[in-house]
Design a protein around this motif. Structure first.
Motif, PDB file in Angstrom:
ATOM      1  N   PHE A  41       0.829  -1.195   0.000  1.00 31.47           N
ATOM      2  CA  PHE A  41       0.000   0.000   0.000  1.00 31.47           C
ATOM      3  C   PHE A  41       0.866   1.248   0.000  1.00 31.47           C
ATOM      4  O   PHE A  41       1.880   1.314   0.679  1.00 31.47           O
ATOM      5  N   THR A  42       0.435   2.239  -0.736  1.00 31.16           N
ATOM      6  CA  THR A  42       1.140   3.516  -0.725  1.00 31.16           C
ATOM      7  C   THR A  42       0.766   4.268   0.551  1.00 31.16           C
ATOM      8  O   THR A  42      -0.275   3.994   1.162  1.00 31.16           O
ATOM      9  N   PRO A  43       1.582   5.243   0.941  1.00 33.84           N
ATOM     10  CA  PRO A  43       1.236   6.026   2.133  1.00 33.84           C
ATOM     11  C   PRO A  43      -0.136   6.685   2.022  1.00 33.84           C
ATOM     12  O   PRO A  43      -0.856   6.799   3.018  1.00 33.84           O
ATOM     13  N   GLU A  44      -0.525   7.078   0.811  1.00 31.31           N
ATOM     14  CA  GLU A  44      -1.815   7.723   0.623  1.00 31.31           C
ATOM     15  C   GLU A  44      -2.962   6.765   0.924  1.00 31.31           C
ATOM     16  O   GLU A  44      -3.961   7.142   1.530  1.00 31.31           O
ATOM     17  N   VAL A  45      -2.821   5.514   0.493  1.00 35.08           N
ATOM     18  CA  VAL A  45      -3.857   4.514   0.758  1.00 35.08           C
ATOM     19  C   VAL A  45      -3.941   4.255   2.259  1.00 35.08           C
ATOM     20  O   VAL A  45      -5.029   4.230   2.840  1.00 35.08           O
ATOM     21  N   GLN A  75     -10.698   9.891 -16.489  1.00 36.41           N
ATOM     22  CA  GLN A  75      -9.571  10.821 -16.525  1.00 36.41           C
ATOM     23  C   GLN A  75      -9.971  12.175 -15.938  1.00 36.41           C
ATOM     24  O   GLN A  75      -9.697  13.236 -16.494  1.00 36.41           O
ATOM     25  N   ASP A  76     -10.626  12.084 -14.798  1.00 36.32           N
ATOM     26  CA  ASP A  76     -11.062  13.271 -14.071  1.00 36.32           C
ATOM     27  C   ASP A  76      -9.850  14.109 -13.685  1.00 36.32           C
ATOM     28  O   ASP A  76      -8.862  13.599 -13.175  1.00 36.32           O
ATOM     29  N   THR A  77      -9.903  15.393 -13.961  1.00 36.71           N
ATOM     30  CA  THR A  77      -8.768  16.277 -13.674  1.00 36.71           C
ATOM     31  C   THR A  77      -8.985  17.124 -12.420  1.00 36.71           C
ATOM     32  O   THR A  77      -8.210  18.032 -12.145  1.00 36.71           O
ATOM     33  N   THR A  78     -10.060  16.818 -11.686  1.00 39.33           N
ATOM     34  CA  THR A  78     -10.341  17.571 -10.459  1.00 39.33           C
ATOM     35  C   THR A  78      -9.204  17.379  -9.461  1.00 39.33           C
ATOM     36  O   THR A  78      -8.714  16.276  -9.262  1.00 39.33           O
ATOM     37  N   VAL A  79      -8.793  18.479  -8.832  1.00 45.53           N
ATOM     38  CA  VAL A  79      -7.710  18.443  -7.854  1.00 45.53           C
ATOM     39  C   VAL A  79      -8.309  18.548  -6.458  1.00 45.53           C
ATOM     40  O   VAL A  79      -9.122  19.437  -6.186  1.00 45.53           O
ATOM     41  N   SER A  80      -7.907  17.642  -5.575  1.00 43.83           N
ATOM     42  CA  SER A  80      -8.352  17.718  -4.190  1.00 43.83           C
ATOM     43  C   SER A  80      -7.493  18.726  -3.445  1.00 43.83           C
ATOM     44  O   SER A  80      -6.267  18.674  -3.508  1.00 43.83           O
ATOM     45  N   VAL A  81      -8.148  19.633  -2.751  1.00 50.44           N
ATOM     46  CA  VAL A  81      -7.462  20.646  -1.960  1.00 50.44           C
ATOM     47  C   VAL A  81      -7.984  20.530  -0.533  1.00 50.44           C
ATOM     48  O   VAL A  81      -9.185  20.658  -0.303  1.00 50.44           O
ATOM     49  N   GLY A 129       0.431  17.390  -2.363  1.00 54.45           N
ATOM     50  CA  GLY A 129       1.566  17.110  -1.484  1.00 54.45           C
ATOM     51  C   GLY A 129       2.308  18.327  -0.969  1.00 54.45           C
ATOM     52  O   GLY A 129       3.297  18.194  -0.265  1.00 54.45           O
ATOM     53  N   LYS A 130       1.849  19.526  -1.304  1.00 55.22           N
ATOM     54  CA  LYS A 130       2.498  20.748  -0.823  1.00 55.22           C
ATOM     55  C   LYS A 130       1.564  21.461   0.137  1.00 55.22           C
ATOM     56  O   LYS A 130       0.353  21.478  -0.060  1.00 55.22           O
ATOM     57  N   ARG A 131       2.154  22.067   1.173  1.00 55.01           N
ATOM     58  CA  ARG A 131       1.359  22.780   2.172  1.00 55.01           C
ATOM     59  C   ARG A 131       1.636  24.273   2.074  1.00 55.01           C
ATOM     60  O   ARG A 131       2.779  24.698   1.997  1.00 55.01           O
ATOM     61  N   TYR A 132       0.555  25.039   2.076  1.00 56.90           N
ATOM     62  CA  TYR A 132       0.631  26.495   2.083  1.00 56.90           C
ATOM     63  C   TYR A 132      -0.012  26.940   3.396  1.00 56.90           C
ATOM     64  O   TYR A 132      -1.211  26.771   3.586  1.00 56.90           O
ATOM     65  N   ASP A 133       0.803  27.474   4.291  1.00 56.64           N
ATOM     66  CA  ASP A 133       0.349  27.756   5.648  1.00 56.64           C
ATOM     67  C   ASP A 133       0.259  29.252   5.890  1.00 56.64           C
ATOM     68  O   ASP A 133       1.268  29.939   6.018  1.00 56.64           O
ATOM     69  N   ALA A 134      -0.956  29.754   5.934  1.00 53.36           N
ATOM     70  CA  ALA A 134      -1.205  31.157   6.252  1.00 53.36           C
ATOM     71  C   ALA A 134      -2.005  31.231   7.550  1.00 53.36           C
ATOM     72  O   ALA A 134      -2.879  32.073   7.712  1.00 53.36           O
ATOM     73  N   SER A 135      -1.674  30.316   8.479  1.00 51.43           N
ATOM     74  CA  SER A 135      -2.382  30.297   9.754  1.00 51.43           C
ATOM     75  C   SER A 135      -1.757  31.291  10.720  1.00 51.43           C
ATOM     76  O   SER A 135      -0.595  31.677  10.581  1.00 51.43           O
ATOM     77  N   VAL A 136      -2.531  31.680  11.692  1.00 52.15           N
ATOM     78  CA  VAL A 136      -2.016  32.571  12.735  1.00 52.15           C
ATOM     79  C   VAL A 136      -0.910  31.860  13.506  1.00 52.15           C
ATOM     80  O   VAL A 136       0.115  32.456  13.848  1.00 52.15           O
TER      81      VAL A 136
END
Length: 157
Positions: A41-45, A75-81, A129-136
């Motif tokens: 299993f991959t880490p994502e699974v 071939q859905d191109t929707t990106v999960s955010v 797989g990338k994190r964008y952190d604009a938290s307080v």
């Protein structure tokens, strides 16, 4: 205590816990077969299964697998955010986040919303797989780091 000794103890603890649970459910041999396949299993699974377990949603595994195949075949191109906020988003903020991420990614977006009061305020996005952190919390950590390096380096004794 050596690292190999600690690892051996962890392996035995995990093994005994798995075996005891499997025996109590009468499925020790079935669990052994599953365990041998688990390393593939991959880490994502594994992460998704763990999340489903936490939410008591393991009964949805078959439906998720079916929809996964359908989306893959289409071939859905929707990106999960993944969007993490300190409080639930309202419809207006949700629409703004969706519009901004769709524009930036050039693709339709599926928002996975998480609430974590520990971020205090602001927003965190996880995309591909990338994190964008604009938290307080992150902003305070940056201020603390800047102040501590400025005052520690600038102090004269």
């Amino acid at each position: 205590m050596g690292a190999k000794r600690v690892d051996a103890e962890k392996v035995e603890a995990y093994t005994r816990a798995l075996l005891e649970a499997a025996r109590s459910e009468g499925r020790a041999n079935a669990d052994l077969v599953q365990w041998q396949h688990a390393q593939k299993f991959t880490p994502e699974v594994l992460e998704t299964l763990a999340a489903m377990q936490r939410e008591d949603d393991l009964d949805l595994v078959e439906a998720v697998a079916k929809q996964y195949k359908e989306l893959l075949d289409a071939q859905d191109t929707t990106v999960s955010v993944t969007v993490t906020t300190a409080v639930p988003m309202d419809d207006e903020l949700r629409a703004k986040v969706r519009a901004k991420t769709e524009k930036d990614l050039g693709a339709p977006v599926y928002l996975v919303e998480r609430i974590d009061p520990a971020i205090i305020g602001g927003i965190m996005l996880e995309v591909r797989g990338k994190r964008y952190d604009a938290s307080v919390r992150a902003q305070l950590a940056n201020i603390r780091k800047t102040l501590s390096s400025t005052f520690i380096e600038g102090e004269e004794h």
